[in-house]
Design a protein around this motif. Sequence first.
Motif, PDB file in Angstrom:
ATOM      1  N   TYR A   1       2.294   1.631  -3.416  1.00  0.00           N
ATOM      2  CA  TYR A   1       1.220   2.013  -4.338  1.00  0.00           C
ATOM      3  C   TYR A   1       0.934   3.513  -4.235  1.00  0.00           C
ATOM      4  O   TYR A   1       0.826   4.206  -5.241  1.00  0.00           O
ATOM      5  CB  TYR A   1      -0.035   1.199  -4.050  1.00  0.00           C
ATOM      6  N   ILE A   2       0.796   4.019  -3.023  1.00  0.00           N
ATOM      7  CA  ILE A   2       0.500   5.444  -2.821  1.00  0.00           C
ATOM      8  C   ILE A   2       1.614   6.311  -3.395  1.00  0.00           C
ATOM      9  O   ILE A   2       1.363   7.299  -4.093  1.00  0.00           O
ATOM     10  CB  ILE A   2       0.262   5.760  -1.328  1.00  0.00           C
TER      11      ILE A   2
ATOM     12  N   LEU B   1     -10.204  -2.450   1.946  1.00  0.00           N
ATOM     13  CA  LEU B   1      -9.312  -1.670   1.079  1.00  0.00           C
ATOM     14  C   LEU B   1      -9.849  -1.578  -0.346  1.00  0.00           C
ATOM     15  O   LEU B   1      -9.802  -0.521  -0.967  1.00  0.00           O
ATOM     16  CB  LEU B   1      -7.912  -2.289   1.070  1.00  0.00           C
TER      17      LEU B   1
ATOM     18  N   ILE C   1       0.835  -1.207   0.000  1.00  0.00           N
ATOM     19  CA  ILE C   1       0.000   0.000   0.000  1.00  0.00           C
ATOM     20  C   ILE C   1       0.869   1.256   0.000  1.00  0.00           C
ATOM     21  O   ILE C   1       0.598   2.201  -0.749  1.00  0.00           O
ATOM     22  CB  ILE C   1      -0.979   0.006   1.187  1.00  0.00           C
TER      23      ILE C   1
ATOM     24  N   LYS D   1     -12.970   0.672  -0.481  1.00  0.00           N
ATOM     25  CA  LYS D   1     -12.604   2.084  -0.351  1.00  0.00           C
ATOM     26  C   LYS D   1     -11.768   2.568  -1.534  1.00  0.00           C
ATOM     27  O   LYS D   1     -11.334   3.722  -1.543  1.00  0.00           O
ATOM     28  CB  LYS D   1     -11.824   2.321   0.954  1.00  0.00           C
ATOM     29  N   LYS D   2     -11.524   1.674  -2.495  1.00  0.00           N
ATOM     30  CA  LYS D   2     -10.753   2.013  -3.703  1.00  0.00           C
ATOM     31  C   LYS D   2      -9.347   2.496  -3.357  1.00  0.00           C
ATOM     32  O   LYS D   2      -8.820   3.430  -3.954  1.00  0.00           O
ATOM     33  CB  LYS D   2     -11.480   3.069  -4.547  1.00  0.00           C
ATOM     34  N   ARG D   3      -8.708   1.839  -2.383  1.00  0.00           N
ATOM     35  CA  ARG D   3      -7.356   2.210  -1.972  1.00  0.00           C
ATOM     36  C   ARG D   3      -6.298   1.769  -2.971  1.00  0.00           C
ATOM     37  O   ARG D   3      -5.226   2.333  -3.019  1.00  0.00           O
ATOM     38  CB  ARG D   3      -7.019   1.627  -0.598  1.00  0.00           C
ATOM     39  N   LEU D   4      -6.608   0.734  -3.737  1.00  0.00           N
ATOM     40  CA  LEU D   4      -5.698   0.273  -4.772  1.00  0.00           C
ATOM     41  C   LEU D   4      -6.455  -0.536  -5.802  1.00  0.00           C
ATOM     42  O   LEU D   4      -7.563  -0.995  -5.545  1.00  0.00           O
ATOM     43  CB  LEU D   4      -4.537  -0.525  -4.195  1.00  0.00           C
TER      44      LEU D   4
END
Length: 138
Positions: free
Chosen positions: A78-79, A115, A75, A118-121
């Motif tokens: 990715y961010i 995750l 994560i 929430k569309k985190r990745l």
Amino acid sequence: MPARDLYHDSVKKALVKDGWRITHDPLRLTWGKKDMYVDLGAERLMAAQKGNELIAVEVKSFIGASSMTDLEGAIGQYILYFDVLQEREPSRTLYVAVRQKAYEEVFEDPLGQLLLAKKRLKLVVFDDQTDTILQWIP
């Protein structure tokens, strides 16, 4: 340049089978004096749109001692890549590639589902035995 992930070649073959042309291996990103390397860059001609669809794919094996530590690292990476891509190549969509087994163990778990909800990745799930894409999760 960082070492390649264990499943790098499998994902590369799977993308080609799925109609993608590999354009970068790896895709270099620069921000200030910092260089970063996303595992793969690819494009696919979209005839209906009369243009190309561009993606960047970071391959993650999730074979470490702790899947939670692997998830946290994935994560964070990715961010970082997402934000730099938005500035440097905003037309390119970033995905994390994971094996089917990792998807089942990590992303079908309630935390993984949160995750994704929430569309985190974004994920691309692949079969490492047949080198095929099983699903795209936007």
